[in-house]
Enzyme design. Structure first.
Site, PDB file in Angstrom:
ATOM      1  N   THR A 204       2.219  -2.142   5.688  1.00 39.15           N
ATOM      2  CA  THR A 204       1.543  -0.936   6.388  1.00 39.15           C
ATOM      3  C   THR A 204       0.106  -1.144   6.095  1.00 39.15           C
ATOM      4  O   THR A 204      -0.844  -0.993   6.938  1.00 39.15           O
ATOM      5  CB  THR A 204       1.953   0.471   5.724  1.00 39.15           C
ATOM      6  OG1 THR A 204       3.239   0.540   5.578  1.00 39.15           O
ATOM      7  CG2 THR A 204       1.262   1.502   6.336  1.00 39.15           C
TER       8      THR A 204
ATOM      9  N   SER B 212       6.368  -0.821  -0.924  1.00 41.67           N
ATOM     10  CA  SER B 212       6.436   0.731  -0.893  1.00 41.67           C
ATOM     11  C   SER B 212       7.739   1.069  -0.198  1.00 41.67           C
ATOM     12  O   SER B 212       7.877   0.853   0.988  1.00 41.67           O
ATOM     13  CB  SER B 212       5.164   1.413  -0.328  1.00 41.67           C
ATOM     14  OG  SER B 212       5.364   2.445  -0.101  1.00 41.67           O
TER      15      SER B 212
ATOM     16  N   GLY C 134       0.769  -1.168  -0.029  1.00 43.52           N
ATOM     17  CA  GLY C 134       0.060  -0.204  -0.068  1.00 43.52           C
ATOM     18  C   GLY C 134       0.996   1.339  -0.146  1.00 43.52           C
ATOM     19  O   GLY C 134       1.738   1.313   0.897  1.00 43.52           O
TER      20      GLY C 134
ATOM     21  N   ARG D 236      19.184   0.572   8.503  1.00 45.01           N
ATOM     22  CA  ARG D 236      18.705   1.940   8.401  1.00 45.01           C
ATOM     23  C   ARG D 236      19.744   3.069   8.544  1.00 45.01           C
ATOM     24  O   ARG D 236      19.822   4.004   8.019  1.00 45.01           O
ATOM     25  CB  ARG D 236      17.397   2.190   9.322  1.00 45.01           C
ATOM     26  CG  ARG D 236      16.317   1.454   8.540  1.00 45.01           C
ATOM     27  CD  ARG D 236      14.996   1.906   9.394  1.00 45.01           C
ATOM     28  NE  ARG D 236      13.795   0.963   9.014  1.00 45.01           N
ATOM     29  CZ  ARG D 236      13.074   1.308   7.947  1.00 45.01           C
ATOM     30  NH1 ARG D 236      13.542   2.283   7.233  1.00 45.01           N
ATOM     31  NH2 ARG D 236      11.889   0.478   7.809  1.00 45.01           N
TER      32      ARG D 236
ATOM     33  N   ASP E 147      13.044  -7.140   0.023  1.00 46.77           N
ATOM     34  CA  ASP E 147      11.788  -6.355   0.305  1.00 46.77           C
ATOM     35  C   ASP E 147      11.066  -6.090  -0.848  1.00 46.77           C
ATOM     36  O   ASP E 147      10.651  -4.834  -1.237  1.00 46.77           O
ATOM     37  CB  ASP E 147      12.076  -5.038   1.161  1.00 46.77           C
ATOM     38  CG  ASP E 147      11.052  -4.553   1.907  1.00 46.77           C
ATOM     39  OD1 ASP E 147       9.744  -5.064   2.126  1.00 46.77           O
ATOM     40  OD2 ASP E 147      11.119  -3.215   2.348  1.00 46.77           O
TER      41      ASP E 147
END
Length: 388
Positions: free
Chosen positions: A99, A289, A68, A227, A285
């Site tokens: 999400t 999104s 999404g 990250r 991944d």
């Protein structure tokens, strides 16, 4: 039809030297320095003397139904196609929601998984999504794992992220307990996949769960651990406490310029810090999104994850960061398989014939077999999805 792969440098994923490997149906049936067959035997011979033979890659986080978009309905990402995986050496994927668990549903996830399986790919899924209480297909986590073949765990549950449901330690402990018991009853691992956001709470919630309950850190499988350096260092402590961590190969130039480590770089960094190579994994991944947020959490860009990033991270780890081939392969074969309880990611007599033959110089996938089905030949997809 038998398939004889001759003279490859075999990584199973540890180095085995020059070997011949014989496939029959969906299995590896023999591995020897030299395999001789009767002249009347119908066999397809692959000359692999200039190649590396490795297990088919295991991609432990793929949004097979798309994700999404954080920029509204028009930004919902597309579904994965079969060759998005196979052309990049991937023979096993684990699908999950993220999400969006409203316009993306578990029923659609399972249907997509079954469709990809019909085309020859190995596909598993997680029940649930970012948010708690977990959405399920049958009404309970236990029943989802026990009675739906493709479900192997729960996730990806979000923590340290403004998009999460801000779960408590008690909620996570109860979720992990349900997943563990369901796994015991169904012969599955029942791992809880954890989406870790950029907030500086890092993995503190998982440590709190392990301190206040009987749930070990090994019950959780945190991803996106590259990250930033703070999160990466927290991941090293997590590994030393008995856990495993996952690095995300899909990224954006913006994130890399603002402190994110490339997955290959993160793998090399952890190995240099003495982390057990068995505790490190990489996933793509794919088709997720990839939102880009500024310092005040405003959306400033949006990109899409790619399954191809998994192979790219493997190559980068070996060629740019001097990671040993076997350690780079472990991160995308045996390690994710062991974390998730899958019988994948190895080459041995009796194992599933999930294999990728790589060019020795470029490490590009030349041939790919999934369950013995020849999916990619001479770098071309010979099996495609129905609508590709």
């Amino acid at each position: 039809m038998l398939t004889l792969i001759q003279g490859a440098d075999l990584y199973a994923p540890t180095a085995q030297g020059k070997m011949d490997v014989l496939l029959a149906g969906s299995k590896v049936i023999d591995i020897q320095p030299e395999i001789k067959l009767d002249g009347n035997t119908l066999v397809k011979v692959i000359d692999a003397r200039e190649h590396i033979l490795a297990p088919g890659f295991v991609d432990s986080l793929v949004h097979i139904t798309g994700g999404g978009g954080e920029a509204g309905f028009a930004s919902r990402t597309p579904e994965m196609e079969l060759t998005d995986a196979t052309l990049n050496g991937i023979t096993t994927v684990v699908g999950a929601l993220g999400t969006d668990s409203s316009s993306r549903t578990l029923s659609n996830l399972i249907a997509k998984a079954k469709g990809l399986k019909e085309q020859g790919l190995n596909v598993f899924c997680h029940t649930g999504s970012y948010h708690l209480p977990a959405k399920t297909l049958t009404g309970s986590i236990t029943d989802d794992l026990m009675y739906i073949e493709e479900f192997i765990g729960v996730g990806e549950v979000a923590i340290s992220d403004h998009r999460s449901s801000q779960p408590t330690a008690l909620q996570l402990a109860q979720l992990a307990a349900q997943a563990k018991v369901a796994g015991m009853l169904s012969g599955k691992k029942g791992t809880v996949s954890i989406h870790v956001g950029p907030q500086e709470t890092y993995l503190s919630l998982l440590h709190e769960v392990s301190k206040c309950s009987d749930i070990n850190l090994s019950a959780f499988y945190p991803t996106h651990m590259n990250r930033n350096k703070g999160l990466l260092d927290a991941g090293i402590d997590f590994c030393r406490g008995g856990g495993h961590i996952d690095f995300t190969a899909s990224t954006t130039e913006y994130d890399l310029a603002h402190g994110e480590y490339a997955a290959a770089q993160a793998l090399a960094y952890c190995l240099a810090q003495g982390v057990d190579p068995n505790r490190l994994t990489i996933s793509s991944d794919g088709h997720a999104s990839l939102p880009i947020f500024d310092d005040t959490l405003n959306l400033v860009g949006l990109e899409v994850g790619k399954e191809a990033s998994l192979h790219q991270a493997f190559v980068q780890a070996v060629q740019e960061f001097d990671v040993a081939i076997e350690h780079a392969l472990m991160a995308i074969t045996t390690n994710p398989s062991q974390v998730l309880g899958l019988k994948k990611g190895t080459i041995k007599v009796g194992s599933d014939a999930d294999l990728v033959l790589l060019d020795k110089q470029t490490l590009a996938p030349i041939h790919v077999w999934s369950n013995g089905l020849h999916m990619v030949e001479n770098s071309n997809a010979i099996v495609k999805g129905l609508f590709e």
